[in-house]
Motif scaffolding. Structure first.
Motif, PDB file in Angstrom:
ATOM      1  N   VAL A  20      17.495  13.561  38.114  1.00  0.00           N
ATOM      2  CA  VAL A  20      16.813  14.234  37.788  1.00  0.00           C
ATOM      3  C   VAL A  20      16.751  16.527  38.298  1.00  0.00           C
ATOM      4  O   VAL A  20      16.008  17.066  37.940  1.00  0.00           O
ATOM      5  CB  VAL A  20      15.168  14.181  37.996  1.00  0.00           C
ATOM      6  CG1 VAL A  20      15.678  12.627  37.540  1.00  0.00           C
ATOM      7  CG2 VAL A  20      15.848  14.132  39.921  1.00  0.00           C
ATOM      8  N   PRO A  70      18.745  18.582  37.920  1.00  0.00           N
ATOM      9  CA  PRO A  70      19.032  19.982  36.121  1.00  0.00           C
ATOM     10  C   PRO A  70      17.696  19.968  35.293  1.00  0.00           C
ATOM     11  O   PRO A  70      17.434  21.543  35.885  1.00  0.00           O
ATOM     12  CB  PRO A  70      20.263  19.368  35.728  1.00  0.00           C
ATOM     13  CG  PRO A  70      20.771  18.051  36.429  1.00  0.00           C
ATOM     14  CD  PRO A  70      19.939  17.959  37.498  1.00  0.00           C
ATOM     15  N   ALA A  71      16.577  19.273  35.815  1.00  0.00           N
ATOM     16  CA  ALA A  71      15.417  19.331  35.263  1.00  0.00           C
ATOM     17  C   ALA A  71      15.074  20.568  36.525  1.00  0.00           C
ATOM     18  O   ALA A  71      14.316  21.021  35.683  1.00  0.00           O
ATOM     19  CB  ALA A  71      15.006  18.037  35.121  1.00  0.00           C
ATOM     20  N   ALA A  72      14.688  19.694  37.649  1.00  0.00           N
ATOM     21  CA  ALA A  72      14.451  20.383  38.716  1.00  0.00           C
ATOM     22  C   ALA A  72      14.573  21.452  38.546  1.00  0.00           C
ATOM     23  O   ALA A  72      14.089  23.262  39.565  1.00  0.00           O
ATOM     24  CB  ALA A  72      14.121  19.872  39.311  1.00  0.00           C
ATOM     25  N   THR A  73      16.121  22.202  38.349  1.00  0.00           N
ATOM     26  CA  THR A  73      16.756  23.509  38.936  1.00  0.00           C
ATOM     27  C   THR A  73      15.702  24.600  37.005  1.00  0.00           C
ATOM     28  O   THR A  73      15.785  25.965  37.857  1.00  0.00           O
ATOM     29  CB  THR A  73      18.092  23.467  38.357  1.00  0.00           C
ATOM     30  OG1 THR A  73      18.622  22.857  39.369  1.00  0.00           O
ATOM     31  CG2 THR A  73      18.768  24.291  38.535  1.00  0.00           C
ATOM     32  N   TYR A  74      16.338  23.612  36.498  1.00  0.00           N
ATOM     33  CA  TYR A  74      14.786  25.016  35.326  1.00  0.00           C
ATOM     34  C   TYR A  74      13.634  25.284  35.253  1.00  0.00           C
ATOM     35  O   TYR A  74      13.456  25.980  35.394  1.00  0.00           O
ATOM     36  CB  TYR A  74      15.814  24.113  33.938  1.00  0.00           C
ATOM     37  CG  TYR A  74      16.481  23.918  33.555  1.00  0.00           C
ATOM     38  CD1 TYR A  74      17.222  24.780  33.551  1.00  0.00           C
ATOM     39  CD2 TYR A  74      17.020  22.225  32.729  1.00  0.00           C
ATOM     40  CE1 TYR A  74      18.372  25.110  32.393  1.00  0.00           C
ATOM     41  CE2 TYR A  74      18.772  22.489  32.689  1.00  0.00           C
ATOM     42  CZ  TYR A  74      19.354  23.586  32.400  1.00  0.00           C
ATOM     43  OH  TYR A  74      20.517  23.332  31.016  1.00  0.00           O
ATOM     44  N   LEU A  75      13.452  23.980  36.203  1.00  0.00           N
ATOM     45  CA  LEU A  75      11.310  24.390  36.217  1.00  0.00           C
ATOM     46  C   LEU A  75      11.833  25.506  37.698  1.00  0.00           C
ATOM     47  O   LEU A  75      10.608  26.510  37.481  1.00  0.00           O
ATOM     48  CB  LEU A  75      10.709  23.442  37.041  1.00  0.00           C
ATOM     49  CG  LEU A  75       9.561  23.383  37.433  1.00  0.00           C
ATOM     50  CD1 LEU A  75       9.009  23.551  35.991  1.00  0.00           C
ATOM     51  CD2 LEU A  75       9.192  21.965  38.139  1.00  0.00           C
ATOM     52  N   THR A 115      23.295  24.950  36.166  1.00  0.00           N
ATOM     53  CA  THR A 115      23.200  23.623  35.728  1.00  0.00           C
ATOM     54  C   THR A 115      24.684  22.931  35.557  1.00  0.00           C
ATOM     55  O   THR A 115      24.911  21.357  35.828  1.00  0.00           O
ATOM     56  CB  THR A 115      22.582  23.611  35.105  1.00  0.00           C
ATOM     57  OG1 THR A 115      22.642  24.433  33.476  1.00  0.00           O
ATOM     58  CG2 THR A 115      21.183  23.585  35.322  1.00  0.00           C
ATOM     59  N   THR A 170      26.079  19.436  37.201  1.00  0.00           N
ATOM     60  CA  THR A 170      26.877  17.683  36.966  1.00  0.00           C
ATOM     61  C   THR A 170      27.831  18.103  37.789  1.00  0.00           C
ATOM     62  O   THR A 170      28.692  17.046  38.363  1.00  0.00           O
ATOM     63  CB  THR A 170      27.133  18.296  35.672  1.00  0.00           C
ATOM     64  OG1 THR A 170      26.128  18.357  35.068  1.00  0.00           O
ATOM     65  CG2 THR A 170      27.718  16.765  34.715  1.00  0.00           C
TER      66      THR A 170
END
Length: 610
Positions: free
Chosen positions: A285, A287-292, A314, A318
């Protein structure tokens, strides 16, 4: 047999032997020394790893430039595309992928080759060390336990030595290179992404410690199963189980051991599984937190982070988090394997109680054997032999007789140095046998034991074991002398007949004659015959005794006898009682004294009276 107590089979209570930290650090250093002979190959692997790791982070920067430079978004218009730059950037990504794949194959080959060489060295080292141990160790240790150490324990570290070690190095290098690249892209995103990493490392170490303890129990359980299989499924074990009506109990015992091992396997695989799963979920999760986090920064800090940087970051995440997850799992595996190394090094550290000497004997020796005030005791027991002092002149036969447990076999084994005297000395032509090399002593002394051991191989191979360079004609001559050639020739495959495990295709008398044929083929100047005709019927004994008479002619012979009829012609007879020389003389002299020997002879109906 393992687990047999009070007439019933019960699971053995496994005890975890936890090495202290000093021992664990010492064992870790020993593991590293295993790789020392392959330094150059390891340097090549390390160079490939470093180069591949550096190469692997470049696509992220190329990806950033694809979105920031080659494909540039414009307000209310189609994106502006620079095809030349785009071709160069994407072509670079493709080239790096091809080169990285090729380097991975070479790296895998080198690391696997080094790992297998280390495995070979470790197996060989343990086996050679066990070969140097005295007979005392093997009389106290289950054969299945020894087999388990070599097969299961060393086999269990195969993955660690062949792939995990280089995987750890590769992953560490990749992680370092990726972290550097993350900070180069944006230090704020890097700090945000790596904040929980120390916590994850601490959690994985706890899981590794749990699995290490369980691994110790699992290997002990596997050793029990190996010992049970080796003992109960051998020819002797099957016969004993069937004749005692215990086959069903043996099967139940195996079922219990197997069930226990299955439970330990489940515990080993599930230990810390929720912890590691939580770590992997956190990585998934992130990467999603990084986008946020990136979106929040763009919204509040005037596009402080570009879209290309966010995408590239991101992508590197990975590349970072999956290797970190792999690294944490590898760390768990390494910790679990330390329990196996503890068991392997435990065998390697067993003291050598019989050290090889450096002297050799002349090609032609007289064969004088002397027992000079010999004392001997088994570990933890009282004296088995006390003050043994007599000579065996060259070319003569000395018989050793006495009640069961008097020390006859022990005395014979001291000549072959299967045990070392505790005090005193055994000499050959005035030379202490402890100063001789093992090949020199083996060439001088031959032993025919009351327990004949044959390999699961052909008759010819079993005989040739005594003299590898022997010709087929020499082998057949030895068999004729031992009165066994006619029987072998009558078999459908003759000398190529497989004898079966421990020679169970042959009778006890036939096996004994094969053992005598081996001794004849070896042709040593000194013979130790440990009740060599004990397994023979009267008719066969007479035939074999004729062969033995021919064999011992002109040789120094020490004959340990239960049947006094076989040693009446000995040049001297030593009567042992309670580990001491009670009487010494010829057959006639000892009978005339009316002492202990006369009492033994009175019980032997075949003894010719004086």
């Amino acid at each position: 047999m393992p687990g047999f107590r009070n007439g019933s089979f019960a699971p053995r209570e496994a005890v975890v032997r936890t090495a202290d930290k000093a021992v664990r650090r010492a064992n870790a250093r020993r593991i590293f020394t295993l790789f020392r002979p392959y330094r150059l190959k390891l340097l090549a692997v390390s160079a490939l790893i470093i180069f591949s790791s550096g190469l692997g982070v470049i696509p992220a920067f190329l990806l950033r430039d694809v979105f920031n430079k080659a494909i540039r978004s414009r307000p209310d218009q189609l994106p502006e595309v620079h095809m030349g730059l785009l071709l160069w950037l994407t072509g670079g990504m493709i080239a790096i992928a091809i080169v990285s794949g090729a380097l991975g194959v070479v790296q895998s080959y080198l690391s696997t080759m080094v790992g297998q060489h280390v495995m070979h060295d470790l197996r060989t080292s343990v086996y050679q060390h066990l070969q140097r141990l005295s007979l005392a160790f093997f009389t106290k240790t289950r054969t299945g336990e020894v087999q388990s150490r070599i097969a299961n324990d060393i086999g269990g570290v195969d993955n660690v030595l062949t792939s995990t070690a280089t995987t750890v190095v590769s992953t560490v290098t990749t992680v370092i290179a990726t972290i550097v690249a993350l900070f180069l892209l944006d230090w704020r995103l890097a700090v945000f992404s790596l904040a929980l990493l120390p916590v994850f490392i601490w959690m994985s170490r706890r899981v590794g410690e749990q699995r290490r303890k369980i691994s110790t129990l699992r290997q002990e359980s596997m050793a029990d199963i190996s010992a049970l299989v080796q003992e109960s499924l051998s020819v002797s074990g099957i016969m004993l189980g069937k004749t005692m009506g215990r086959s069903s109990e043996l099967a139940e015992r195996f079922r219990e051991e197997s069930h226990g091992l299955a439970k330990l396997e489940v515990r080993s695989r599930m230990a810390g599984r929720w912890t590691m799963s939580s770590i992997n979920i956190a990585f998934a999760v992130m990467p999603a937190a990084t986008y946020l986090f990136g979106g929040f920064a763009i919204a509040h800090y005037s596009a402080a982070i570009s879209t290309g940087t966010l995408i590239a970051f991101t992508t590197l995440q990975t590349r970072l988090f999956f290797p970190i997850g792999s690294l944490l799992n590898a760390g768990v595996d390494v910790q679990a394997s330390l329990a196996l190394f503890d068991r392997i090094f435990e065998y390697q550290d067993l003291p050598i109680d019989i050290e090889e000497g450096t002297r050799t004997l002349p090609a032609t020796i007289r064969g004088d054997v002397k027992f000079d005030d010999v004392w001997f005791r088994y570990e933890g027991h009282d004296w088995a032999l006390r003050g043994i002092d007599f000579d065996v002149p060259a070319g003569t036969t000395t018989a050793i007789v006495g009640e069961t447990g008097a020390g006859k076999t022990t005395l014979g084994y001291l000549v072959a140095r299967l045990y070392d005297v505790t005090k005193g000395a055994v000499t050959i032509d005035g030379v202490d046998i402890r100063s001789l090399t093992f090949p020199a002593l083996a060439a001088a002394v031959g032993v025919v034991s009351q327990e004949t051991y044959l390999f699961h191989a052909s008759v010819r191979d079993n005989l040739r074991f005594a003299k590898p360079e022997a010709t087929d004609e020499e082998i057949e001559q030895a068999a004729r002398a031992a009165q066994i050639h006619p029987l072998i020739s009558s078999l459908p495959e003759g000398y190529e007949t497989i004898v079966g495990e421990r020679g169970y295709r042959f009778s006890g008398g036939e096996k004994q004659r094969l053992a005598i044929a081996r001794a004849i083929l070896r042709n040593p100047p000194i013979l130790v015959l440990d009740e060599a005709t004990s397994a023979l019927d009267t008719q066969t004994e007479r035939a074999v005794q004729q062969a033995l008479d021919t064999l011992v002619e002109g040789r120094t012979t020490i004959a340990i006898a239960h049947r006094l009829s076989t040693i009446q012609a000995a040049d001297q007879i030593v009567v042992l009682d309670g580990g001491e020389v009670f009487e010494l003389g010829t057959h006639e002299e000892l009978l005339a004294r009316g002492g202990r020997y006369a009492a033994l002879a009175a019980r032997d109906a075949d003894v010719v009276p004086a």
